[in-house]
Motif scaffolding. Structure first.
Motif, short mmCIF file in Angstrom:
data_model
loop_
_atom_site.label_atom_id
_atom_site.label_comp_id
_atom_site.label_asym_id
_atom_site.label_seq_id
_atom_site.Cartn_x
_atom_site.Cartn_y
_atom_site.Cartn_z
N ALA B 71 0.85 -1.20 0.00
CA ALA B 71 0.00 0.00 0.00
C ALA B 71 0.88 1.24 0.00
O ALA B 71 1.02 1.91 1.01
N PRO B 72 1.46 1.53 -1.09
CA PRO B 72 2.44 2.61 -1.11
C PRO B 72 1.84 3.99 -0.89
O PRO B 72 2.53 4.90 -0.48
N ALA B 73 0.54 4.18 -1.18
CA ALA B 73 -0.04 5.51 -1.09
C ALA B 73 -0.90 5.71 0.14
O ALA B 73 -1.57 6.71 0.28
N ASN B 74 -0.92 4.75 1.04
CA ASN B 74 -1.77 4.88 2.22
C ASN B 74 -1.37 6.08 3.07
O ASN B 74 -2.18 6.61 3.82
N SER B 75 -0.17 6.46 2.97
CA SER B 75 0.30 7.52 3.85
C SER B 75 -0.15 8.90 3.39
O SER B 75 0.20 9.88 4.00
N ALA B 76 -0.93 9.01 2.31
CA ALA B 76 -1.36 10.32 1.82
C ALA B 76 -2.89 10.42 1.91
O ALA B 76 -3.60 10.06 0.98
N PRO B 77 -3.41 10.91 3.04
CA PRO B 77 -4.87 11.02 3.17
C PRO B 77 -5.41 12.19 2.36
O PRO B 77 -4.68 13.13 2.03
N VAL B 78 -6.71 12.12 2.08
CA VAL B 78 -7.35 13.19 1.31
C VAL B 78 -7.47 14.42 2.19
O VAL B 78 -8.06 14.38 3.27
N ARG B 79 -6.89 15.51 1.76
CA ARG B 79 -6.96 16.74 2.55
C ARG B 79 -7.97 17.71 1.97
O ARG B 79 -8.53 18.52 2.69
N LYS B 103 -9.33 10.87 7.25
CA LYS B 103 -7.97 10.42 6.95
C LYS B 103 -7.92 9.25 5.97
O LYS B 103 -6.98 8.43 6.00
N VAL B 104 -8.93 9.16 5.16
CA VAL B 104 -8.91 8.09 4.17
C VAL B 104 -7.83 8.40 3.12
O VAL B 104 -7.64 9.55 2.73
N GLY B 105 -7.11 7.36 2.70
CA GLY B 105 -6.02 7.57 1.74
C GLY B 105 -6.55 7.87 0.35
O GLY B 105 -7.56 7.29 -0.08
N LEU B 106 -5.84 8.73 -0.34
CA LEU B 106 -6.30 9.12 -1.67
C LEU B 106 -6.30 7.92 -2.62
O LEU B 106 -7.22 7.76 -3.43
N ARG B 131 -7.88 11.74 -9.03
CA ARG B 131 -6.91 11.89 -7.93
C ARG B 131 -5.84 12.88 -8.36
O ARG B 131 -5.28 12.75 -9.45
N ARG B 132 -5.60 13.83 -7.50
CA ARG B 132 -4.49 14.76 -7.75
C ARG B 132 -3.49 14.59 -6.62
O ARG B 132 -3.76 15.01 -5.49
N LEU B 133 -2.41 13.94 -6.98
CA LEU B 133 -1.42 13.66 -5.95
C LEU B 133 -0.84 14.96 -5.40
O LEU B 133 -0.72 15.92 -6.14
N PRO B 134 -0.57 15.10 -4.13
CA PRO B 134 -0.57 13.96 -3.21
C PRO B 134 -1.87 13.75 -2.44
O PRO B 134 -2.10 12.67 -1.93
N ASP B 135 -2.76 14.76 -2.32
CA ASP B 135 -3.83 14.62 -1.33
C ASP B 135 -5.14 15.29 -1.75
O ASP B 135 -5.93 15.66 -0.91
N THR B 136 -5.37 15.49 -3.02
CA THR B 136 -6.57 16.21 -3.45
C THR B 136 -7.44 15.33 -4.34
O THR B 136 -6.93 14.62 -5.21
#
Lengths: 405, 336
Positions: B71-79, B103-106, B131-136
């Motif tokens: 889960a490489p992207a779990n660390s980036a929640p939707v802000r 805090k759900v991941g994007l 999805r717009r990395l990292p958190d949008t």
């Protein structure tokens, strides 16, 4: 090798000009001629580099021109080798067939070949080619003795060797361009391989490559090269003789007269017949007797051929040279030369004709060595005890030259 | 096999000659090629080192914490949720509708499910989530435009007004200003059917949308006063019956030229207004042939006038026919 396509340059460092032909080898099977570069030679005398810097500039200019026309960079070079320093000798060996049932094994072949090649050379000499002749098994000629029945296996090699320093000079000229020399091939062998057919070589043929500074020759018999040699006399000597005989200070003018009016056979009978130097009636234009020009060139041409005949000695036998003499190289364009060659060697003589699949722009006799470099270098291995199938080589080269520009 | 000892070694061949030469003996082109070759070699070595380093790192991660790779992207929640729409909905509505967990991941978002939530209400015709990395999370909406409104009541619940789009979709109508909603006519003569969690689309709304567009375009002041549009006779007679603040009843032919009918209505009202109060008129624009049938709706017959006549369809309150005659030669009709 990572890439399946590579570009190979055939380089002839001649006394008069440098010729480079680039061939594209695809997947090791098909060849295409993709580039040609030429440059007047400097720093080369009788096929030997005497001025490293000047020779390097010329060779590199020809390489660059060829690369430009090919649109590619060469990765390897097949280099022609000529010069009076090249010599050859014959060395024979024989072994008794080792197996109890008298069947020749690969080990027997390997042993006899190693013995025949083990002759040591004087200091400063290095081997250029081992030219193997047909095997003899109990006295009969066999191209491949393996699994044949016999008691005594013989083989002889014609070993071509040259001055180590002069060969190194040639290689270093190429290395100055930062490309590797992967094959070093005698000019005569290169020309002979492309100007003669397999049938010619089987019947016996003498190939004379008359260059500007040297005349290279190779005598084929029974399909193999019997001997090779270099005579340090070429087309430029005819020019020099004309220059001296006609009292011409300008070497270029003598060359011009040779090309226009020189003949290997005297045909003019009118002593008063004159030819103009330039023909434009301008300042410096003057007349010369045609008979004198023909006499000078004919005498030198005959002398050159007789020197070759003498050097061949007893090895040349008209009875075993049914395919005659083939003349090639830039100086072979001298009118009537084949007539004199036929008289000197007592066999039919002809001007070398490249195979039909060679393009028109490469059919000039001056390109025969560069063409032969690719032919010989890619398709034949002169020191291999196992002969390659010539039909495959011919097929490759046919593709190569017909696909060429 | 090892060669026999009596065999002398083979002499040196040209292949034994050393080929490398010093750079100063090389030509300019040769030096250039040498540098290029060296650069290629360095690049190749660097590439190999980079691949080696990457492989080492990968092995280290696999050994220590394989979950990082799973889960490489779990660390980036939707802000933030960014909304782009051609309608009236806002980001607050989007957040409420999407129901994103805190805090759900994007990268863990189920975009298909979120899209279904956005489309469920009916107001959104098309939704695109990016999805717009990292958190949008970018939400792009295409909303339905309301054409009319309809009053609904389920069981004993309080009646609830809903909006109807051109394709018949019935939806709540979030975010519209009250004055915008009040300008929409009510629908009458429709039967609402349930379909899943919502209502099935209303048939014939194309005709209503075309009518409203034509009237708004040509006689906007009349359109604002349309109160009820009845679809009761649309299927059978091909007419829309409109009740307006200006006119008692206007019958439009849904299959005719609505723009022309709107112009006819405007002219008729202007011509008739001098003789009668137009609120009591029944104008039929669906007669065809450029004819307009105008009737006056009266509670009591005026003195000296013909007796009341009942309409064939049983409509009450029609007490007589009067025909505005801008051109006297034409009886009972008004040709435009």
């Amino acid at each position: 090798m990572l890439s399946r396509t590579k570009f190979i340059a055939a380089v002839e460092i001649g006394t008069f000009k440098i010729t480079v032909i680039i061939g594209q080898v695809s997947r090791g099977r098909s060849l295409s001629l993709v580039g040609l570069g030429e440059c007047p030679a400097r720093g080369v005398v009788k096929g030997t580099v005497v001025d490293f810097k000047a020779a390097t500039e010329c060779v590199h200019a020809a390489l660059e021109e060829a690369e430009r026309s090919a649109g590619a960079r060469v990765s390897e070079v097949f280099l022609a080798q000529s010069g009076a320093h090249l010599e050859g000798f014959q060395n024979e060996a024989e072994v008794s067939v080792s197996s109890a049932d008298n069947m020749v094994s690969a080990l027997d072949i390997e042993n006899v070949c190693r013995l025949a090649k083990s002759k040591q050379l004087p200091e400063g000499r290095t081997v250029v080619h081992y030219l193997r002749r047909p095997f003899r098994l109990d006295g009969r000629l066999v191209p491949d003795p393996e699994h044949l029945d016999g008691r005594r296996l013989e083989v002889s090699y014609w070993t071509v060797h040259g001055q180590e320093s002069r060969i190194a000079d040639h290689i270093h000229v190429i290395r100055g361009f930062n490309v590797r020399v992967t094959e070093l091939i005698l000019s005569s062998l290169a020309s002979g391989s492309v100007m003669t057919t397999a049938d010619d070589r089987r019947h016996g043929v003498l190939v004379l490559d008359l260059g500007a500074g040297t005349t290279d020759f190779v005598l084929y018999r029974d399909g193999c090269a019997l001997l090779t040699g270099v005579v340090p006399v070429g087309g430029l000597h005819l020019t020099n003789d004309l220059s001296l005989g006609l009292r011409l200070n300008d070497h270029d003018q003598a060359e011009k007269l040779k090309l226009r009016h020189g003949r290997a056979v005297v045909t003019t009978k009118d002593r008063a017949e004159k030819v103009w130097l330039n023909g434009d009636l301008g300042i410096g234009d003057r007349q010369f007797p045609r008979l004198t020009i023909e006499q000078i060139t004919a005498a030198r041409a005959r002398e050159l051929l007789e020197v070759v005949r003498k050097k061949l000695g007893a090895n040349f036998d008209p009875e075993h040279t049914a395919a005659g003499v083939v003349l090639t190289g830039g100086a072979s364009k001298l009118a009537g030369l084949e007539e004199v060659a036929a008289q000197v060697f007592d066999v039919p003589a002809r001007l070398g004709e490249p195979p039909g699949w060679v393009g028109d722009h490469l059919r000039a006799p001056g390109h025969s060595t560069a063409l032969g470099l690719l032919h010989h270098g890619l398709g034949a291995s002169t020191d291999s005890p196992v002969a390659r199938p010539p039909a495959m080589v011919a097929g490759l080269l046919r593709k190569f030259f017909t696909a060429g520009n | 096999m090892k060669p026999p000892a009596i065999t002398a070694p083979e002499p040196r061949t040209w292949r034994d000659l050393p080929q490398p030469i010093k750079p100063r003996a090389m030509s300019r082109e040769g030096r250039k090629r040498r540098v290029l070759a060296a650069a290629k070699s360095v690049l190749a070595v660097a590439t190999l080192l980079a691949v080696g380093w990457g492989g080492t790192e990968l092995i280290a991660v696999l050994k220590k914490n394989p979950a990082r790779l799973a889960a490489p992207a779990n660390s980036a929640p939707v802000r933030s949720v960014v909304l782009r729409t051609d309608g009236v909905l806002d980001e607050a509505w989007a957040r409420v509708t999407l129901v994103l967990a805190p805090k759900v991941g994007l990268m863990t978002l189920d975009l298909a499910a979120l899209q279904a939530r956005l489309l469920a209400g009916g107001q959104v015709q098309a939704a695109e989530l990016t999805r717009r990395l990292p958190d949008t999370l970018l939400v792009t909406l295409h909303e339905r435009a309301p054409v009319a409104r309809v009053m609904t009541q389920a069981g004993d619940d309080t009646p609830r007004p809903l909006l109807v789009a051109q394709d018949g979709t019935v939806f709540d109508g979030r975010g519209y200003a009250p004055e915008t909603v009040e300008q929409l006519p009510w629908l009458d003569g429709v039967k609402l059917k349930k379909s899943g969690p919502g209502l099935a689309p209303i048939r014939g709304m194309d005709a209503v949308a075309d009518l409203m567009l034509a009237v708004r375009t040509h006689v906007p002041e009349l359109a604002r006063r349309f109160r009820v549009v009845s679809l009761a006779r649309l299927e059978a007679d091909g007419v829309l019956v409109v009740t307006s603040d200006d006119v008692g009843e206007v019958v439009f032919g849904a299959r005719g030229n609505l723009a022309r009918q709107a112009a006819q209505l405007d002219y008729t009202l202007a011509a008739t207004r001098r003789q009668f109060p137009v609120e009591s008129l029944r104008v039929n624009l669906a007669v065809g042939g450029g004819q307009v049938l105008v009737a006056r709706l009266m509670a009591e017959p005026p003195a000296g006038r013909p007796a009341p006549v009942r309409r064939a369809d049983g409509t009450a309150g029609v007490t007589g026919f009067y025909f505005p005659t801008p051109k006297p030669s034409v009886n009972f009709s008004h040709a435009l």
